[in-house]
Enzyme design. Structure first.
Site, PDB file in Angstrom:
ATOM      1  N   ASP A  13      16.411 -19.714  35.691  1.00  0.00           N
ATOM      2  CA  ASP A  13      15.764 -21.024  35.821  1.00  0.00           C
ATOM      3  C   ASP A  13      14.407 -21.070  35.127  1.00  0.00           C
ATOM      4  O   ASP A  13      13.500 -21.786  35.556  1.00  0.00           O
ATOM      5  CB  ASP A  13      15.597 -21.431  37.298  1.00  0.00           C
ATOM      6  N   LYS A  16      15.576 -22.041  29.931  1.00  0.00           N
ATOM      7  CA  LYS A  16      16.263 -21.595  28.714  1.00  0.00           C
ATOM      8  C   LYS A  16      16.988 -22.745  28.023  1.00  0.00           C
ATOM      9  O   LYS A  16      17.090 -22.774  26.805  1.00  0.00           O
ATOM     10  CB  LYS A  16      17.280 -20.491  29.042  1.00  0.00           C
ATOM     11  N   ALA A  39      25.572 -20.940  36.027  1.00  0.00           N
ATOM     12  CA  ALA A  39      24.374 -21.324  35.263  1.00  0.00           C
ATOM     13  C   ALA A  39      24.224 -22.848  35.263  1.00  0.00           C
ATOM     14  O   ALA A  39      25.192 -23.570  35.443  1.00  0.00           O
ATOM     15  CB  ALA A  39      24.507 -20.827  33.833  1.00  0.00           C
ATOM     16  N   GLY A  40      22.990 -23.310  35.064  1.00  0.00           N
ATOM     17  CA  GLY A  40      22.770 -24.748  34.934  1.00  0.00           C
ATOM     18  C   GLY A  40      21.703 -24.953  33.893  1.00  0.00           C
ATOM     19  O   GLY A  40      20.536 -24.683  34.149  1.00  0.00           O
ATOM     20  N   HIS A  41      22.104 -25.344  32.694  1.00  0.00           N
ATOM     21  CA  HIS A  41      21.153 -25.471  31.595  1.00  0.00           C
ATOM     22  C   HIS A  41      20.865 -26.943  31.313  1.00  0.00           C
ATOM     23  O   HIS A  41      21.743 -27.682  30.893  1.00  0.00           O
ATOM     24  CB  HIS A  41      21.691 -24.743  30.355  1.00  0.00           C
ATOM     25  N   GLN A 222      21.284 -17.003  33.560  1.00  0.00           N
ATOM     26  CA  GLN A 222      20.522 -16.354  34.643  1.00  0.00           C
ATOM     27  C   GLN A 222      19.298 -15.642  34.052  1.00  0.00           C
ATOM     28  O   GLN A 222      18.805 -16.059  33.022  1.00  0.00           O
ATOM     29  CB  GLN A 222      21.417 -15.386  35.441  1.00  0.00           C
ATOM     30  N   THR A 298      22.566 -26.048  39.876  1.00  0.00           N
ATOM     31  CA  THR A 298      23.982 -25.883  40.216  1.00  0.00           C
ATOM     32  C   THR A 298      24.244 -26.173  41.687  1.00  0.00           C
ATOM     33  O   THR A 298      25.243 -26.794  42.033  1.00  0.00           O
ATOM     34  CB  THR A 298      24.427 -24.433  39.866  1.00  0.00           C
ATOM     35  N   ARG A 329       6.780 -24.642  31.378  1.00  0.00           N
ATOM     36  CA  ARG A 329       6.247 -25.305  32.562  1.00  0.00           C
ATOM     37  C   ARG A 329       4.767 -25.021  32.824  1.00  0.00           C
ATOM     38  O   ARG A 329       4.327 -24.993  33.984  1.00  0.00           O
ATOM     39  CB  ARG A 329       7.097 -24.955  33.786  1.00  0.00           C
ATOM     40  N   ASP A 331       2.468 -27.033  32.276  1.00  0.00           N
ATOM     41  CA  ASP A 331       1.922 -28.277  32.825  1.00  0.00           C
ATOM     42  C   ASP A 331       1.950 -28.313  34.357  1.00  0.00           C
ATOM     43  O   ASP A 331       1.138 -29.005  34.969  1.00  0.00           O
ATOM     44  CB  ASP A 331       2.701 -29.477  32.258  1.00  0.00           C
TER      45      ASP A 331
HETATM   46  P1  IMP Z   1      26.417 -15.703  41.697  1.00  0.00           P
HETATM   47  O1  IMP Z   1      26.059 -15.557  40.276  1.00  0.00           O
HETATM   48  O2  IMP Z   1      26.910 -17.075  42.058  1.00  0.00           O
HETATM   49  O3  IMP Z   1      27.347 -14.617  42.185  1.00  0.00           O
HETATM   50  O4  IMP Z   1      25.072 -15.522  42.567  1.00  0.00           O
HETATM   51  C1  IMP Z   1      24.390 -14.266  42.650  1.00  0.00           C
HETATM   52  C2  IMP Z   1      22.883 -14.481  42.687  1.00  0.00           C
HETATM   53  O5  IMP Z   1      22.451 -14.984  41.443  1.00  0.00           O
HETATM   54  C3  IMP Z   1      22.423 -15.491  43.722  1.00  0.00           C
HETATM   55  O6  IMP Z   1      21.161 -15.080  44.216  1.00  0.00           O
HETATM   56  C4  IMP Z   1      22.260 -16.774  42.932  1.00  0.00           C
HETATM   57  O7  IMP Z   1      21.335 -17.653  43.518  1.00  0.00           O
HETATM   58  C5  IMP Z   1      21.748 -16.211  41.618  1.00  0.00           C
HETATM   59  N1  IMP Z   1      22.056 -17.071  40.468  1.00  0.00           N
HETATM   60  C6  IMP Z   1      23.248 -17.239  39.863  1.00  0.00           C
HETATM   61  N2  IMP Z   1      23.147 -18.084  38.831  1.00  0.00           N
HETATM   62  C7  IMP Z   1      21.853 -18.465  38.769  1.00  0.00           C
HETATM   63  C8  IMP Z   1      21.122 -19.312  37.888  1.00  0.00           C
HETATM   64  O8  IMP Z   1      21.634 -19.901  36.931  1.00  0.00           O
HETATM   65  N3  IMP Z   1      19.793 -19.424  38.152  1.00  0.00           N
HETATM   66  C9  IMP Z   1      19.179 -18.768  39.165  1.00  0.00           C
HETATM   67  N4  IMP Z   1      19.826 -17.976  40.004  1.00  0.00           N
HETATM   68  C10 IMP Z   1      21.158 -17.811  39.810  1.00  0.00           C
END
Ligand code: IMP
Length: 426
Positions: A13, A16, A39-41, A222, A298, A329, A331
């Site tokens: 987060d 990226k 992931a959430g981009h 991640q 996400t 970030r 700002d």
């Molecule tokens: P999983 O990837 O869903 O198995 O989650 C494992 C750990 O990675 C958890 O603590 C999630 O919150 C964290 N995590 C997975 N994807 C992201 C992401 O895109 N951003 C931040 N944390 C993530």
């Protein structure tokens, strides 16, 4: 032109999505190489604001070929939904490809993720419940299905049959409903029909592009501290999130990367369970969260917020061999009278400068802070490094010194143009 990998420097987060979107403007290819739709981009462009979870953010750039590499896991539902979304915006998706060696995330992986998390109780990882861990478990256990299996009906039936047998043993152990082979087979045939056009070997495509000297952006997912091997195990994701992961996750030749761009946020956040030495459980943490809208893309979960952890940052720079940094970030800190940076940890009464590899040890670490004066001035309209308030420049310089990497891009807002190009990346 170069091969650039964009890596999250802390726990994900870091922003990226915006950085990859910017770099993709002049790229020939953009590739995901790890993770899945956990992931959430977020990308903001002339078409609106989008959060892509599965397909590369480069899809918005008309000239870039976008691929999902073998090291990623693919939730076909999410991929198809996102393809439909971008196609609806008039974007040509024929330049999108999925590796035939990428693993599929199937509905039973989501069920298992939920069941395993419930079983862990107080020790739950706080996963995104997207089935990521179980899908990678199946890959390593050699019972996973790859997208290429969708292309051969007999092979699909045989592999799915074996997978369902083993999965049902696990589901049964958790008292969960068993998976149904006929339902899954039908579902996979549907995926095959709709995804067939996109599935192909992509490692060769990437290597060809690199050999021609084309610009390829590898879009990390991640962050470094969530890496399966090098992160805060067991509170990590199940893939290789570091630059090391590009080689196995995209199938490119070692030494291909010319730039490892680490993305740092001006403060630190984490979602899910696990140690985070600089976490602020007070009103300052809440202030950062509210100002920065730190809620998961996400899952919508509130992110844990804290001051910049330079000990973890330095570990990340060394591990990834970062050649450049992007600081995002900035700002968010504009209104703070003073800002803090964690420069070392106190462990059992001793000062340590390194990032412990063991989570129980990290759990005992307390941050040692250095306090710097804030700049109390808005930065979003600034486009030159020299225009930044002196205290903001001093803050950035101190971070660079502590982590050992130059911040060549400074992001002062979510839009592409809200960026200071302090130095060329190469
Ligand atoms: P999983 O990837 O869903 O198995 O989650 C494992 C750990 O990675 C958890 O603590 C999630 O919150 C964290 N995590 C997975 N994807 C992201 C992401 O895109 N951003 C931040 N944390 C993530």
């Amino acid at each position: 032109m170069p091969a650039i990998v964009v890596i999250g420097a802390h726990w994900g987060d870091e922003g990226k999505g915006k950085i990859v979107d910017m770099l993709s403007q002049s790229a020939d290819m953009v590739a995901r190489f790890s993770g899945g739709d956990n992931a959430g981009h977020t990308v903001i462009n002339h078409l609106g604001e989008f959060s892509l979870h599965q397909i590369p953010t480069g899809i918005f750039c008309p000239n870039a070929t976008c691929v999902i590499g073998n090291g990623a896991v693919v939730n076909a539902e999410t991929a198809l939904r996102e393809l439909e979304l971008v196609e609806g915006l008039g974007i040509d998706v024929s330049r999108f490809h999925i590796s035939d060696q990428a693993q599929l995330v199937l509905p039973y992986h989501l069920m298992l993720d939920g069941a395993e998390e419930a079983y862990r109780g107080d020790e739950a990882i706080g996963t995104t419940k997207r089935g990521i861990g179980p899908a990678y478990t199946d890959k390593v256990g050699r019972v996973g299905l790859r997208t290429g299996d969708l292309l051969d009906t007999d092979e699909l039936a045989a592999r799915l049959g074996r997978a369902v047998q083993t999965i049902n043993i696990r589901l049964q152990g958790y008292g969960a409903k068993p998976a149904s082979f006929p339902e899954l087979f039908k579902l996979c045939q549907g995926y095959a029909q709709r995804l067939r056009l996109y599935i192909r070997p992509v490692g060769a495509l990437l290597n060809e592009a690199l050999a021609k000297g084309e610009t390829v952006i590898f879009e990390g997912a991640q962050g470094t501290l969530l890496d399966l091997d090098f992160g805060t195990y067991p509170y990590v994701t199940s893939s290789s999130t570091t630059a090391q992961g590009v080689y196995t996750g995209a199938g490119i030749r070692p030494r291909a990367l010319e730039c490892v761009l680490g993305v740092f946020k001006a403060y630190t956040t984490r979602v899910g369970t696990g140690p985070m030495p600089t976490e602020l459980l007070d009103e300052t943490g809440e202030l950062i969260r509210q100002r920065a809208k730190e809620f998961g893309t996400t899952t919508g979960r509130a992110r844990r917020c804290g001051w910049f952890d330079a000990v973890a940052g330095r570990y990340s720079v060394d591990l990834n061999g970062m050649t450049a940094g992007a600081l995002t970030r900035l700002d968010v800190l504009d209104d703070f009278p003073s800002v803090r940076v964690c420069v070392a940890y106190e462990l059992d009464g001793r000062r340590i400068e390194h990032f412990p590899t063991n989570q129980a040890t990290l759990d005992r670490c307390k941050p040692i802070y250095e306090e710097l004066p804030g700049w109390l001035a808005p930065t979003p309209d600034l486009r030159q490094f020299d225009q930044l308030p002196q205290n903001a420049r001093a803050y950035i310089r101190r971070l660079e010194e502590l982590v050992g990497c130059e911040m060549r891009l400074i992001s002062v807002g979510p839009r592409r143009d809200e960026t200071i190009h302090a130095k060329p990346l190469l």
